[in-house]
Design a protein around this motif. Structure first.
Motif, PDB file in Angstrom:
ATOM      1  N   PHE A  10       0.872  -1.187   0.000  1.00  0.00           N
ATOM      2  CA  PHE A  10       0.000   0.000   0.000  1.00  0.00           C
ATOM      3  C   PHE A  10       0.906   1.233   0.000  1.00  0.00           C
ATOM      4  CE2 PHE A  10      -2.394  -3.387   1.999  1.00  0.00           C
ATOM      5  CZ  PHE A  10      -3.659  -3.272   1.430  1.00  0.00           C
ATOM      6  N   CYS A  11       0.483   2.254  -0.724  1.00  0.00           N
ATOM      7  CA  CYS A  11       1.243   3.512  -0.777  1.00  0.00           C
ATOM      8  C   CYS A  11       0.260   4.678  -0.683  1.00  0.00           C
ATOM      9  CB  CYS A  11       2.004   3.641  -2.097  1.00  0.00           C
ATOM     10  SG  CYS A  11       3.345   2.462  -2.229  1.00  0.00           S
ATOM     11  N   PRO A  12       0.713   5.811  -0.142  1.00  0.00           N
ATOM     12  CA  PRO A  12      -0.225   6.935   0.026  1.00  0.00           C
ATOM     13  C   PRO A  12      -0.773   7.429  -1.313  1.00  0.00           C
ATOM     14  CG  PRO A  12       2.024   7.591   0.591  1.00  0.00           C
ATOM     15  CD  PRO A  12       2.045   6.125   0.386  1.00  0.00           C
ATOM     16  N   THR A  13       0.095   7.495  -2.329  1.00  0.00           N
ATOM     17  CA  THR A  13      -0.331   7.816  -3.704  1.00  0.00           C
ATOM     18  C   THR A  13       0.607   7.055  -4.624  1.00  0.00           C
ATOM     19  OG1 THR A  13       1.186   9.691  -3.773  1.00  0.00           O
ATOM     20  CG2 THR A  13      -1.124  10.193  -3.207  1.00  0.00           C
ATOM     21  N   ARG A  14       0.285   7.051  -5.913  1.00  0.00           N
ATOM     22  CA  ARG A  14       1.122   6.280  -6.827  1.00  0.00           C
ATOM     23  C   ARG A  14       2.103   7.199  -7.573  1.00  0.00           C
ATOM     24  NH1 ARG A  14       1.377   1.345  -8.284  1.00  0.00           N
ATOM     25  NH2 ARG A  14       2.099   0.734 -10.342  1.00  0.00           N
ATOM     26  N   CYS A  15       3.375   6.869  -7.526  1.00  0.00           N
ATOM     27  CA  CYS A  15       4.376   7.636  -8.277  1.00  0.00           C
ATOM     28  C   CYS A  15       4.292   7.224  -9.750  1.00  0.00           C
ATOM     29  CB  CYS A  15       5.771   7.348  -7.736  1.00  0.00           C
ATOM     30  SG  CYS A  15       5.891   7.530  -5.938  1.00  0.00           S
ATOM     31  N   ASP A  16       4.527   8.188 -10.662  1.00  0.00           N
ATOM     32  CA  ASP A  16       4.276   7.915 -12.080  1.00  0.00           C
ATOM     33  C   ASP A  16       5.168   6.831 -12.686  1.00  0.00           C
ATOM     34  OD1 ASP A  16       2.260   9.739 -12.250  1.00  0.00           O
ATOM     35  OD2 ASP A  16       3.514  11.358 -13.027  1.00  0.00           O
ATOM     36  N   TYR A  17       6.370   6.674 -12.166  1.00  0.00           N
ATOM     37  CA  TYR A  17       7.312   5.730 -12.781  1.00  0.00           C
ATOM     38  C   TYR A  17       7.142   4.321 -12.223  1.00  0.00           C
ATOM     39  CZ  TYR A  17       9.611   6.479  -8.336  1.00  0.00           C
ATOM     40  OH  TYR A  17       9.857   6.559  -6.989  1.00  0.00           O
ATOM     41  N   CYS A  18       6.262   4.149 -11.232  1.00  0.00           N
ATOM     42  CA  CYS A  18       6.226   2.892 -10.476  1.00  0.00           C
ATOM     43  C   CYS A  18       5.438   1.809 -11.202  1.00  0.00           C
ATOM     44  CB  CYS A  18       5.599   3.136  -9.108  1.00  0.00           C
ATOM     45  SG  CYS A  18       5.592   1.652  -8.098  1.00  0.00           S
ATOM     46  N   SER A  19       5.990   0.605 -11.189  1.00  0.00           N
ATOM     47  CA  SER A  19       5.264  -0.518 -11.776  1.00  0.00           C
ATOM     48  C   SER A  19       4.928  -1.560 -10.715  1.00  0.00           C
ATOM     49  CB  SER A  19       6.115  -1.164 -12.873  1.00  0.00           C
ATOM     50  OG  SER A  19       7.348  -1.525 -12.328  1.00  0.00           O
ATOM     51  N   GLY A  56       7.828  -2.770   0.844  1.00  0.00           N
ATOM     52  CA  GLY A  56       6.555  -2.428   0.193  1.00  0.00           C
ATOM     53  C   GLY A  56       6.752  -2.081  -1.256  1.00  0.00           C
ATOM     54  N   GLY A  57       5.864  -1.255  -1.791  1.00  0.00           N
ATOM     55  CA  GLY A  57       4.954  -0.418  -1.065  1.00  0.00           C
ATOM     56  C   GLY A  57       5.619   0.541  -0.063  1.00  0.00           C
ATOM     57  N   THR A  58       4.811   0.900   0.862  1.00  0.00           N
ATOM     58  CA  THR A  58       5.243   1.843   1.890  1.00  0.00           C
ATOM     59  C   THR A  58       4.795   1.320   3.252  1.00  0.00           C
ATOM     60  OG1 THR A  58       4.941   3.660   0.312  1.00  0.00           O
ATOM     61  CG2 THR A  58       5.098   4.273   2.616  1.00  0.00           C
ATOM     62  N   PRO A  59       5.639   0.523   3.932  1.00  0.00           N
ATOM     63  CA  PRO A  59       5.223  -0.012   5.234  1.00  0.00           C
ATOM     64  C   PRO A  59       4.831   1.070   6.240  1.00  0.00           C
ATOM     65  CG  PRO A  59       7.097  -1.227   4.416  1.00  0.00           C
ATOM     66  CD  PRO A  59       6.894  -0.091   3.457  1.00  0.00           C
ATOM     67  N   GLY A  99      10.308   4.133   3.404  1.00  0.00           N
ATOM     68  CA  GLY A  99       9.951   4.533   2.038  1.00  0.00           C
ATOM     69  C   GLY A  99       9.603   6.000   1.968  1.00  0.00           C
ATOM     70  N   ARG A 100       8.348   6.269   1.726  1.00  0.00           N
ATOM     71  CA  ARG A 100       7.929   7.656   1.450  1.00  0.00           C
ATOM     72  C   ARG A 100       8.061   8.558   2.683  1.00  0.00           C
ATOM     73  NH1 ARG A 100       4.043   8.230  -3.021  1.00  0.00           N
ATOM     74  NH2 ARG A 100       3.084   9.861  -1.783  1.00  0.00           N
ATOM     75  N   PRO A 101       8.823   9.650   2.556  1.00  0.00           N
ATOM     76  CA  PRO A 101       9.042  10.547   3.698  1.00  0.00           C
ATOM     77  C   PRO A 101       7.744  11.129   4.248  1.00  0.00           C
ATOM     78  CG  PRO A 101      10.520  11.104   1.888  1.00  0.00           C
ATOM     79  CD  PRO A 101       9.575  10.074   1.360  1.00  0.00           C
TER      80      PRO A 101
HETATM   81  S1  SF4 Z   1       6.122   1.543  -4.257  1.00  0.00           S
HETATM   82 FE1  SF4 Z   1       7.433   3.362  -4.060  1.00  0.00          FE
HETATM   83  S2  SF4 Z   1       7.576   4.159  -6.139  1.00  0.00           S
HETATM   84 FE2  SF4 Z   1       5.804   2.777  -6.094  1.00  0.00          FE
HETATM   85  S3  SF4 Z   1       4.055   4.089  -5.650  1.00  0.00           S
HETATM   86 FE3  SF4 Z   1       4.805   3.296  -3.707  1.00  0.00          FE
HETATM   87  S4  SF4 Z   1       6.206   4.881  -2.972  1.00  0.00           S
HETATM   88 FE4  SF4 Z   1       5.891   5.280  -5.159  1.00  0.00          FE
END
Ligand code: SF4
Length: 494
Positions: free
Chosen positions: A179-188, A233-236, A268-270
Motif C-alpha cells: 500500500f502507498c499513500p499515492t502512486r508515483c508515475d514511474y512505479c510498476s 513495500g509499497g510503503t510499510p 519509504g515515502r518521507p
Molecule cells: S512503491 Fe514506491 S515508487 Fe511505487 S508508488 Fe509506492 S512509494 Fe511510489
C-alpha cells in the motif's frame, strides 16, 4: 517489433532472444507479424557439438537502417565454461556487432542478459579465480565495459566477506505491505494507493499475521535460523503506530529474534514518517530503516508524480537519524525526467551530508504498469548518456566519501542499460539485500506479491512459492505457505 528466431539448439529459449533484443530496443513488444519499424532476426546453430562450434547470424533493422553480425566457429573462453555459454556467446557476439553498427554505441553490460553479474563474479571468485581473471572474463567473453566489470568484481569481493559466516540453515524473512499513500508515475510495483482500497488494510494485516505465524512454524520445522528480516513495500510506514506495533509483535512471537538478527523496516515515502511510527518500529527491535527521496529536487519530484517535497524528506531524515538506528538507507534514482547534472549531484551531496550509512542508486526503469510514458519519448533510451553518467559519477563520489558497492542488480528496460547499486559505509551492509538479490539463501516471504525462494544447499536449484499479486486476491485466495513442497524440495536436493 517483429522478431524471427531460427534457433536450432537446445540451449536458449525464445525469452532469452527477446530480452537480448531489449538491450538495444527497450520497451518493445514482440509479435511475429508486426509490421512496425524495428525487426530482429536470429539464426543459431550448433555446428559441431564435440568442439562446441556454433554459427550465429543476427540481423537488426531500425527504420531504414539495417546491420548484420555474425559468429562462426569455436570460441576459446578465458575461463572454462559450460556448454550453454558457447551458445550464448555466439549469439551475443553477433548481436553486439550488429547493434554497434546500427546504433553507433556500446552496451555497458555487453550481451549479459538473464544472469546476475555479481552472482557470476562471485561464483568464479569462490572457485579460486583471481579478481583479474574474472574482470578479464567479463571484458573479453561477455564484452562488458572495464568499469562495470570492475564494479561487479569489487561488489562480489565485499559479498564474499559478508557471506563468509552465513550458514547453510540461515535464512531471511520478507514481509510485504503493498500500500502507498499515492502512486508515483514511474512505479510498476503492484501497490494499492487510494482511500477506497486502504479499507482493506485491517483485513490484510490479519491475513498477513496468520501467514507470518504459519511461516514461523515452517522455519522451525525446517530447522532454519532467521538471520535477516525485511519489511518492505509499497510503503510499510503507511501503517499507523498501533498497526506497526501489532505487526512487529507478531513477527517477534513467530520467529526467534536475537541481537544479531538484522531487522529492517522500509519507511519509504518521507510523507508517511512520524515520530510515533519510528518509536513503534524502534521499540520492537528494528535496527535499520530506509527513507527514500529518489531526488531532493522539488521540480523532479513533481515531474515523477511523487507527492512529497524535499522539505518533507529532510524532516523525516533528520528525525530518523536523530533516533539512533544502526543504519539508515536513502534511495536515489538516476535518469529521472527533468533531473540535471547539478540537481543529481546535489541530491547525492544531500544524502551524503546527512550521514546516511546506506545509499542505493537506482536507474530509472520503465515497465508496462508505469504511467510515465505519457511525458513523452526518450525514456526508452538505450544509450541514456545522462543516466549512465549519473551512476558513474555516483560511484566515484560515493567511493570518495567512503562508501563501497555491496549489492547490484539490473532490470529490463533501464535507461542507458545502467544498473542499480547499493552502497554502504564499512560494516553497515544490509545482509537481506544480498541474500535475496544473489539468491544465496532461502528467503521466506509473506504478503501479496511476495515470493518465497527456497534455495538448495548447493545453490544450484531454487523453488519458488508466490502469493497472489494483488492484496484483494491475496485476501480471497488461500495459497498456503508451501511447506510440503519445501520438504520435498529439500529432501530431493540434499
Ligand atoms: S512503491 Fe514506491 S515508487 Fe511505487 S508508488 Fe509506492 S512509494 Fe511510489
Amino acid at each position: 517489433m517483429k522478431l524471427q528466431i531460427d534457433n536450432r539448439t537446445r540451449y536458449l529459449n525464445d525469452y532469452y532472444f527477446q530480452t537480448m533484443c531489449l538491450l538495444y530496443f527497450p520497451g518493445e513488444k514482440f509479435k511475429a507479424d508486426d509490421s512496425g519499424e524495428n525487426y530482429a532476426y536470429f539464426y543459431l546453430d550448433e555446428t559441431d557439438a564435440e568442439t562446441k562450434s556454433f554459427k550465429s547470424i543476427v540481423t537488426l533493422v531500425s527504420g531504414d537502417k539495417r546491420a548484420e553480425g555474425t559468429f562462426n566457429g569455436t570460441y576459446e573462453p578465458t575461463i572454462p565454461m559450460n556448454d550453454e555459454f558457447y551458445a550464448m556467446n555466439a549469439v551475443g557476439k553477433a548481436f553486439l556487432q550488429a547493434g554497434r553498427e546500427l546504433f553507433g554505441f556500446e552496451l555497458p553490460w555487453g550481451y549479459i542478459t538473464g544472469l546476475r553479474p555479481v552472482k557470476r563474479a562471485k561464483y568464479y571468485l569462490d572457485r579460486g579465480h583471481t579478481p583479474e581473471e574474472v574482470i578479464n572474463l567479463f571484458t573479453t567473453d561477455y564484452e562488458v565495459s572495464e568499469e562495470k566489470s570492475t564494479l561487479s568484481v569489487e561488489t562480489a569481493l565485499i559479498q564474499q566477506k559478508m557471506l563468509a559466516d552465513v550458514k547453510e540453515n540461515d535464512c531471511g524473512l520478507y514481509v510485504s505491505i503493498p500500500f502507498c499513500p499515492t502512486r508515483c508515475d514511474y512505479c510498476s510495483f503492484v501497490s494499492y494507493s487510494n482511500a477506497k482500497l486502504f479499507k482493506l488494510i485491517p483485513d490484510y494485516l490479519e491475513k498477513l499475521m496468520r501467514d507470518i505465524r504459519a511461516t514461523g512454524e515452517m522455519i522451525k520445522t525446517l530447522g532454519m535460523n532467521v538471520r535477516s528480516i525485511y519489511i518492505g513495500g509499497g510503503t510499510p510506514s503507511i501503517l499507523d503506530p498501533v498497526q506497526i506495533n501489532r505487526l512487529l509483535s507478531c513477527i517477534s512471537e513467530s520467529v526467534e529474534i536475537n541481537p544479531s538478527t538484522e531487522y529492517t523496516f522500509e519507511g519509504g515515502r518521507p510523507d508517511t514518517i512520524t515520530r510515533d511510527k519510528l518509536l513503534a518500529v524502534k521499540a520492537n527491535g528494528v535496527g535499520r530503516i530506509s527513507i527514500n527521496p529518489q531526488t531532493t529536487s522539488d521540480l523532479v519530484l513533481e515531474n515523477i508524480g511523487r507527492k512529497h517535497t524535499a522539505k518533507q524528506f529532510f524532516g523525516a531524515a533528520s528525525l530518523a537519524l536523530s533516533m539512533g538506528f544502526d543504519s539508515v538507507n536513502a534511495d536515489l534514482i538516476a535518469g529521472l525526467p527533468g533531473d540535471t547534472r547539478d540537481s543529481f549531484s546535489k541530491s547525492l551531496e544531500d544524502v551524503i551530508g546527512l550521514g546516511f550509512s546506506n545509499i542505493t542508486v537506482h536507474t530509472l526503469s520503465i515497465k508496462n504498469a508505469a504511467n510515465i510514458r505519457f511525458i513523452g519519448d526518450g525514456f526508452y533510451d538505450p544509450q541514456g548518456d545522462f543516466a549512465r553518467n549519473s551512476v558513474n559519477y555516483a560511484r566515484a563520489r560515493l567511493n570518495k566519501a567512503g562508501y563501497n558497492p555491496y549489492y547490484l542488480y539490473r532490470q529490463k528496460n533501464t535507461v542507458g542499460n545502467a544498473e542499480n547499486t547499493g552502497y554502504t559505509l564499512p560494516g553497515k551492509e544490509n545482509l537481506y539485500n544480498v541474500l535475496m538479490m544473489e539468491e544465496h539463501s532461502t528467503v521466506f516471504a509473506c504478503g501479496a506479491g511476495s515470493i518465497t525462494k527456497f534455495v538448495s544447499p548447493s545453490r544450484e536449484d531454487i523453488l519458488r512459492h508466490a502469493y497472489p499479486k494483488y492484496p484483494f486476491e491475496y485476501l480471497s485466495e488461500d495459497k498456503g505457505i508451501g511447506l510440503e513442497e519445501a520438504l520435498e524440495f529439500f529432501n530431493s536436493k540434499g
